[in-house]
Design an enzyme around this catalytic site. Structure first.
Site, PDB file in Angstrom:
ATOM      1  N   GLY A  12     -15.824   1.989  30.724  1.00  0.00           N
ATOM      2  CA  GLY A  12     -14.611   2.121  29.919  1.00  0.00           C
ATOM      3  C   GLY A  12     -13.404   1.376  30.459  1.00  0.00           C
ATOM      4  O   GLY A  12     -12.400   1.223  29.766  1.00  0.00           O
ATOM      5  N   PRO A  16      -9.060  -8.494  31.716  1.00  0.00           N
ATOM      6  CA  PRO A  16      -8.800  -9.682  30.907  1.00  0.00           C
ATOM      7  C   PRO A  16     -10.043 -10.587  30.881  1.00  0.00           C
ATOM      8  O   PRO A  16     -10.730 -10.726  31.893  1.00  0.00           O
ATOM      9  CB  PRO A  16      -7.645 -10.366  31.632  1.00  0.00           C
ATOM     10  CG  PRO A  16      -7.028  -9.305  32.497  1.00  0.00           C
ATOM     11  CD  PRO A  16      -8.163  -8.402  32.887  1.00  0.00           C
ATOM     12  N   GLY A  19     -10.008 -14.724  33.938  1.00  0.00           N
ATOM     13  CA  GLY A  19      -9.365 -14.412  35.218  1.00  0.00           C
ATOM     14  C   GLY A  19      -9.130 -15.686  36.006  1.00  0.00           C
ATOM     15  O   GLY A  19      -9.315 -16.800  35.495  1.00  0.00           O
ATOM     16  N   TYR A  51     -13.858 -15.379  51.443  1.00  0.00           N
ATOM     17  CA  TYR A  51     -13.001 -16.533  51.135  1.00  0.00           C
ATOM     18  C   TYR A  51     -11.852 -16.680  52.140  1.00  0.00           C
ATOM     19  O   TYR A  51     -11.184 -17.726  52.180  1.00  0.00           O
ATOM     20  CB  TYR A  51     -12.391 -16.449  49.723  1.00  0.00           C
ATOM     21  CG  TYR A  51     -13.384 -16.448  48.585  1.00  0.00           C
ATOM     22  CD1 TYR A  51     -14.736 -16.738  48.792  1.00  0.00           C
ATOM     23  CD2 TYR A  51     -12.973 -16.164  47.286  1.00  0.00           C
ATOM     24  CE1 TYR A  51     -15.635 -16.714  47.742  1.00  0.00           C
ATOM     25  CE2 TYR A  51     -13.867 -16.159  46.228  1.00  0.00           C
ATOM     26  CZ  TYR A  51     -15.205 -16.412  46.455  1.00  0.00           C
ATOM     27  OH  TYR A  51     -16.086 -16.404  45.414  1.00  0.00           O
ATOM     28  N   LYS A  76     -15.056  -9.042  46.903  1.00  0.00           N
ATOM     29  CA  LYS A  76     -16.500  -8.936  47.156  1.00  0.00           C
ATOM     30  C   LYS A  76     -16.766  -8.605  48.618  1.00  0.00           C
ATOM     31  O   LYS A  76     -16.070  -9.118  49.506  1.00  0.00           O
ATOM     32  CB  LYS A  76     -17.196 -10.262  46.829  1.00  0.00           C
ATOM     33  CG  LYS A  76     -16.748 -10.893  45.528  1.00  0.00           C
ATOM     34  CD  LYS A  76     -17.482 -12.173  45.185  1.00  0.00           C
ATOM     35  CE  LYS A  76     -16.838 -12.849  43.990  1.00  0.00           C
ATOM     36  NZ  LYS A  76     -15.659 -13.668  44.302  1.00  0.00           N
TER      37      LYS A  76
HETATM   38  P1  NDP Z   1     -14.778 -23.896  38.552  1.00  0.00           P
HETATM   39  O1  NDP Z   1     -15.810 -24.092  37.503  1.00  0.00           O
HETATM   40  O2  NDP Z   1     -13.708 -22.917  38.299  1.00  0.00           O
HETATM   41  O3  NDP Z   1     -14.153 -25.325  38.884  1.00  0.00           O
HETATM   42  C1  NDP Z   1     -13.169 -25.508  39.859  1.00  0.00           C
HETATM   43  C2  NDP Z   1     -12.983 -27.003  40.040  1.00  0.00           C
HETATM   44  O4  NDP Z   1     -12.575 -27.581  38.810  1.00  0.00           O
HETATM   45  C3  NDP Z   1     -11.929 -27.341  41.037  1.00  0.00           C
HETATM   46  O5  NDP Z   1     -12.351 -28.547  41.677  1.00  0.00           O
HETATM   47  C4  NDP Z   1     -10.676 -27.609  40.177  1.00  0.00           C
HETATM   48  O6  NDP Z   1      -9.854 -28.545  40.806  1.00  0.00           O
HETATM   49  C5  NDP Z   1     -11.301 -28.204  38.934  1.00  0.00           C
HETATM   50  N1  NDP Z   1     -10.600 -27.855  37.696  1.00  0.00           N
HETATM   51  C6  NDP Z   1     -10.098 -26.651  37.348  1.00  0.00           C
HETATM   52  N2  NDP Z   1      -9.577 -26.682  36.109  1.00  0.00           N
HETATM   53  C7  NDP Z   1      -9.740 -27.937  35.662  1.00  0.00           C
HETATM   54  C8  NDP Z   1      -9.401 -28.581  34.456  1.00  0.00           C
HETATM   55  N3  NDP Z   1      -8.789 -27.912  33.473  1.00  0.00           N
HETATM   56  N4  NDP Z   1      -9.724 -29.889  34.323  1.00  0.00           N
HETATM   57  C9  NDP Z   1     -10.353 -30.565  35.314  1.00  0.00           C
HETATM   58  N5  NDP Z   1     -10.711 -30.013  36.492  1.00  0.00           N
HETATM   59  C10 NDP Z   1     -10.396 -28.701  36.647  1.00  0.00           C
HETATM   60  O7  NDP Z   1     -15.575 -23.595  39.901  1.00  0.00           O
HETATM   61  P2  NDP Z   1     -15.503 -22.601  41.131  1.00  0.00           P
HETATM   62  O8  NDP Z   1     -16.732 -22.867  41.888  1.00  0.00           O
HETATM   63  O9  NDP Z   1     -14.217 -22.655  41.830  1.00  0.00           O
HETATM   64  O10 NDP Z   1     -15.671 -21.162  40.489  1.00  0.00           O
HETATM   65  C11 NDP Z   1     -14.580 -20.408  40.005  1.00  0.00           C
HETATM   66  C12 NDP Z   1     -14.466 -19.104  40.750  1.00  0.00           C
HETATM   67  O11 NDP Z   1     -15.696 -18.387  40.705  1.00  0.00           O
HETATM   68  C13 NDP Z   1     -14.201 -19.248  42.247  1.00  0.00           C
HETATM   69  O12 NDP Z   1     -12.878 -19.601  42.547  1.00  0.00           O
HETATM   70  C14 NDP Z   1     -14.592 -17.889  42.729  1.00  0.00           C
HETATM   71  O13 NDP Z   1     -13.575 -16.947  42.431  1.00  0.00           O
HETATM   72  C15 NDP Z   1     -15.843 -17.636  41.899  1.00  0.00           C
HETATM   73  N6  NDP Z   1     -17.083 -18.048  42.601  1.00  0.00           N
HETATM   74  C16 NDP Z   1     -17.958 -17.060  42.978  1.00  0.00           C
HETATM   75  C17 NDP Z   1     -19.130 -17.351  43.619  1.00  0.00           C
HETATM   76  C18 NDP Z   1     -20.043 -16.251  43.973  1.00  0.00           C
HETATM   77  O14 NDP Z   1     -21.012 -16.485  44.727  1.00  0.00           O
HETATM   78  N7  NDP Z   1     -19.847 -15.046  43.493  1.00  0.00           N
HETATM   79  C19 NDP Z   1     -19.493 -18.725  43.975  1.00  0.00           C
HETATM   80  C20 NDP Z   1     -18.540 -19.721  43.511  1.00  0.00           C
HETATM   81  C21 NDP Z   1     -17.396 -19.363  42.838  1.00  0.00           C
HETATM   82  P3  NDP Z   1      -8.350 -28.242  41.349  1.00  0.00           P
HETATM   83  O15 NDP Z   1      -8.361 -26.881  42.000  1.00  0.00           O
HETATM   84  O16 NDP Z   1      -8.151 -29.353  42.327  1.00  0.00           O
HETATM   85  O17 NDP Z   1      -7.442 -28.307  40.166  1.00  0.00           O
END
Ligand code: NDP
Length: 295
Positions: A12, A16, A19, A51, A76
């Site tokens: 429940g 958002p 995130g 992280y 996590k």
């Molecule tokens: P994302 O798919 O969110 O991509 C992030 C990358 O894309 C960065 O290099 C960012 O660059 C770039 N980017 C972001 N927005 C744009 C845009 N609009 N246009 C072009 N490039 C863009 O990948 P993540 O791997 O960071 O995953 C997101 C989140 O998921 C993580 O931050 C984390 O919280 C979670 N995660 C969890 C994992 C797990 O094992 N549970 C493993 C990996 C991630 P820049 O920052 O330079 O703008």
């Protein structure tokens, strides 16, 4: 920010639908980045003990002026803190660094397939934290269908969330189906395919995919916005990461257009079956364990 669509967890609690993730955001950039996200309107932050930036996430929340109760804080537990008592203590470490009394969603970062006993003990600690009101929801990450089954056999609370790699090039339909069957919300990590950029060493891949670019042009949106919209319309939570102010805004500007069923299916069809992250079956304490500092 009443216009942000929300998702309702199996207990429940709502969160958002879009995130903000902070994996690989260095601690010294995290406060500025999270403050920018909160200014933009994001009200859900996803971090992790592993992280190394929980302290800065907490500081940004306090500096933002946004009331704590309006922000959904997710973190996590790392595998090195698995075990009943160790995981209870992991909560204390994370809450201490974040500077919060309650964590909105606390999840196990990985299954430990070769030490599933420890994984179960860790999850039992999450169940205790939930019962005690220390966390509002509990869940898992990178759990494959067999891990979910083994967990269900040994524990009582169905995870609210399974945070897994989902982007157009790696969709994991078997995990999506297992989550849905169990009433678990799938939360997409690397929602725009970021893990494939790290692998390629440049921003390429999904962002330049001709199908995605074509759909983006048809809607006068960016490829990232199309991918986030795809998650939203397929009912997933997504947590895009960016430290770039205009992209932080771009990734949140996805609530004013609609993909057609044909477009959704065209994106589904891009799945290559190639995983970007570590193979969940191979995650071991020996290979991935590392000390998580005290608060
Ligand atoms: P994302 O798919 O969110 O991509 C992030 C990358 O894309 C960065 O290099 C960012 O660059 C770039 N980017 C972001 N927005 C744009 C845009 N609009 N246009 C072009 N490039 C863009 O990948 P993540 O791997 O960071 O995953 C997101 C989140 O998921 C993580 O931050 C984390 O919280 C979670 N995660 C969890 C994992 C797990 O094992 N549970 C493993 C990996 C991630 P820049 O920052 O330079 O703008």
């Amino acid at each position: 920010m009443s216009s942000i669509p929300t998702l309702t967890l199996n207990n429940g609690v709502t969160l958002p639908a879009i995130g903000y993730g902070v994996f690989q955001t260095p601690p010294d950039e995290t406060i500025t980045a999270v403050e920018a996200a909160l200014r933009t309107g994001y009200r859900h932050i996803d971090t992790a003990a592993a992280y190394g930036n929980e302290r800065e996430v907490g500081e940004a929340i306090r500096r933002s002026g946004v009331d704590r109760s309006e922000i959904f804080v997710e973190t996590k537990v790392w595998i090195s803190d698995y075990g009943y008592d160790a995981t209870l203590h992991a909560f204390a470490k994370s809450a201490g660094k974040l500077g919060v009394e309650t964590i909105d969603l606390l999840i196990l970062h990985q299954a430990l397939p070769s030490r599933f006993d420890l994984t179960i003990e860790a999850y039992r600690a999450l169940e205790t934290l939930l019962a005690d009101g220390k966390v509002r929801a509990i869940g898992v990450s990178n759990f494959m269908p067999d891990h979910l089954e083994r967990l269900a056999e040994a524990t009582n609370v169905v995870p609210a969330v399974n945070q897994v790699e989902v982007h157009p090039y790696f969709r994991q339909p078997d995990v999506l189906a297992a989550d849905a069957a169990a009433g678990i919300l799938t939360q997409a990590w690397s929602p725009i395919g970021g893990i494939t950029f790290y692998r390629d060493g440049e921003h390429s891949s999904t962002l330049k995919d001709t199908t995605i670019v074509g759909i983006a042009q048809a809607h006068d949106k960016s490829p990232a916005q199309v991918m986030l919209r795809w998650h939203l319309q397929e009912g997933r939570s997504a947590i895009p990461k960016s430290v770039t102010p205009h992209r932080i805004e771009e990734n949140f500007d996805v609530f004013d257009f609609e993909l057609t069923d044909t477009e959704l299916a065209a994106i589904d069809a891009l799945d290559t079956g190639v995983r970007g992250g570590p193979e969940p079956a191979d995650v071991t304490l020996e290979a991935f364990g590392r000390d998580i500092p005290e608060a």
